[in-house]
Design a protein around this motif. Sequence first.
Motif, short mmCIF file in Angstrom:
data_model
loop_
_atom_site.label_atom_id
_atom_site.label_comp_id
_atom_site.label_asym_id
_atom_site.label_seq_id
_atom_site.Cartn_x
_atom_site.Cartn_y
_atom_site.Cartn_z
N VAL A 151 11.93 -0.37 -8.36
CA VAL A 151 10.94 0.60 -7.90
C VAL A 151 11.57 1.59 -6.92
CG1 VAL A 151 8.80 0.88 -6.57
CG2 VAL A 151 8.96 -0.88 -8.35
N GLU A 152 12.36 1.09 -6.00
CA GLU A 152 12.91 1.94 -4.94
C GLU A 152 13.95 2.94 -5.45
OE1 GLU A 152 11.82 2.37 -2.04
OE2 GLU A 152 10.65 0.59 -1.61
N THR A 153 14.90 2.48 -6.27
CA THR A 153 15.99 3.38 -6.67
C THR A 153 16.39 3.27 -8.14
OG1 THR A 153 17.66 1.75 -6.00
CG2 THR A 153 16.99 3.40 -4.34
N ASN A 154 15.54 2.64 -8.94
CA ASN A 154 15.87 2.45 -10.36
C ASN A 154 17.20 1.72 -10.53
OD1 ASN A 154 15.09 2.57 -13.03
ND2 ASN A 154 16.15 4.50 -13.38
N ASP A 193 -1.33 -0.10 -2.45
CA ASP A 193 -1.85 -0.61 -3.73
C ASP A 193 -1.05 -0.05 -4.89
OD1 ASP A 193 -3.88 -1.96 -2.33
OD2 ASP A 193 -5.44 -0.50 -2.86
N LEU A 194 -0.76 1.25 -4.84
CA LEU A 194 0.05 1.88 -5.89
C LEU A 194 1.46 1.29 -5.92
CD1 LEU A 194 0.40 4.03 -8.09
CD2 LEU A 194 0.93 5.67 -6.29
N TYR A 195 2.05 1.12 -4.75
CA TYR A 195 3.40 0.54 -4.67
C TYR A 195 3.40 -0.87 -5.28
CZ TYR A 195 7.89 -0.99 -2.85
OH TYR A 195 9.16 -1.46 -2.74
N TRP A 196 2.42 -1.69 -4.90
CA TRP A 196 2.35 -3.05 -5.43
C TRP A 196 2.18 -3.01 -6.96
CZ3 TRP A 196 3.92 -7.58 -5.70
CH2 TRP A 196 3.21 -8.62 -6.31
N SER A 197 1.42 -2.07 -7.49
CA SER A 197 1.26 -1.95 -8.94
C SER A 197 2.61 -1.67 -9.62
CB SER A 197 0.29 -0.82 -9.29
OG SER A 197 -1.00 -1.12 -8.85
N LYS A 198 3.40 -0.82 -9.00
CA LYS A 198 4.73 -0.52 -9.54
C LYS A 198 5.63 -1.76 -9.51
CE LYS A 198 4.71 4.36 -8.20
NZ LYS A 198 5.33 5.35 -7.31
N VAL A 199 5.56 -2.51 -8.43
CA VAL A 199 6.37 -3.74 -8.32
C VAL A 199 5.91 -4.75 -9.36
CG1 VAL A 199 6.99 -5.69 -6.82
CG2 VAL A 199 6.97 -3.35 -5.89
N GLN A 200 4.60 -4.90 -9.53
CA GLN A 200 4.08 -5.81 -10.55
C GLN A 200 4.59 -5.42 -11.94
OE1 GLN A 200 -0.18 -5.44 -9.46
NE2 GLN A 200 -0.21 -7.66 -9.65
N LYS A 255 -3.33 4.78 3.50
CA LYS A 255 -2.17 3.87 3.59
C LYS A 255 -2.37 2.71 2.63
CE LYS A 255 1.28 1.77 6.14
NZ LYS A 255 2.50 2.23 6.68
N LYS A 256 -3.56 2.10 2.62
CA LYS A 256 -3.82 0.99 1.71
C LYS A 256 -3.72 1.45 0.26
CE LYS A 256 -6.95 -2.74 0.50
NZ LYS A 256 -6.71 -2.61 -0.92
N GLN A 257 -4.25 2.63 -0.04
CA GLN A 257 -4.17 3.15 -1.41
C GLN A 257 -2.71 3.33 -1.84
OE1 GLN A 257 -6.57 6.71 -1.26
NE2 GLN A 257 -8.43 5.60 -1.82
N ASN A 258 -1.89 3.85 -0.94
CA ASN A 258 -0.46 4.01 -1.25
C ASN A 258 0.21 2.65 -1.45
OD1 ASN A 258 -0.63 6.79 -1.11
ND2 ASN A 258 -0.02 6.86 1.04
N ARG A 291 4.37 -5.32 -0.02
CA ARG A 291 3.61 -4.41 0.83
C ARG A 291 4.30 -4.21 2.18
NH1 ARG A 291 -1.71 -3.21 -0.64
NH2 ARG A 291 -2.32 -4.16 -2.60
N MET A 292 4.81 -5.28 2.77
CA MET A 292 5.49 -5.15 4.06
C MET A 292 6.81 -4.40 3.92
SD MET A 292 4.69 -8.54 6.29
CE MET A 292 4.86 -9.77 5.03
N HIS A 293 7.48 -4.59 2.80
CA HIS A 293 8.72 -3.84 2.58
C HIS A 293 8.42 -2.34 2.58
CE1 HIS A 293 12.61 -2.58 1.11
NE2 HIS A 293 12.00 -1.91 0.16
N ASN A 294 7.35 -1.96 1.95
CA ASN A 294 7.01 -0.55 1.83
C ASN A 294 6.28 0.01 3.05
OD1 ASN A 294 4.83 1.60 0.38
ND2 ASN A 294 6.98 1.84 -0.13
N GLY A 295 5.48 -0.81 3.70
CA GLY A 295 4.61 -0.31 4.76
C GLY A 295 4.78 -0.92 6.13
N GLY A 296 5.78 -1.78 6.29
CA GLY A 296 6.01 -2.40 7.59
C GLY A 296 5.13 -3.61 7.83
N PRO A 297 5.33 -4.26 8.96
CA PRO A 297 4.60 -5.50 9.26
C PRO A 297 3.08 -5.33 9.28
CG PRO A 297 6.37 -5.15 10.84
CD PRO A 297 6.28 -3.91 10.00
N ALA A 298 2.58 -4.16 9.61
CA ALA A 298 1.13 -3.93 9.67
C ALA A 298 0.53 -3.60 8.30
CB ALA A 298 0.82 -2.81 10.65
#
Length: 135
Positions: free
Chosen positions: A25-28, A120-127, A115-118, A100-107
């Motif tokens: 996801v991050e760098t192909n 959610d999208l990131y997690w969808s890509k990882v899935q 932020k949550k929507q972003n 989620r923490m990798h993409n958005g930090g500990p919080a």
Amino acid sequence: MITTLIATVALSIDMTPLERAIWKVETNCRTGEIWGDNHTSAGAFQIGKPYFTDSKIKGNWPDAVFDLDTSVLCFRAYMDRYAKPHRIPEGMTKAEAMARMHNGGPAALRATGNKKQNLDLYWSKVQKALKEQIK
């Protein structure tokens, strides 16, 4: 040729399926001097300086994270620090929490709104990347 090289690099460090998915996801699955987010994240896992510092991995950012092995070790150290069972919301897998923490930090696990929507999208890509490994 390039696909073979990437597979060889990945296998040499024994990454987990989640780590492979995040790398995808991050760098192909690219390695080396890769910059993102206006030069605030670097390397195969797109690790920022605060993330690197929190991981307590030896070396200097960004040079250290240009190395794939160091990026993986940084990810693992960061997750060892933050992906604790008491932080993970009920019903969320550890893999989702880590992504989620990798993409958005500990919080990230308490994120709301855009932020949550972003996240959610990131997690969808990882899935999706995780599912592609199964095929």
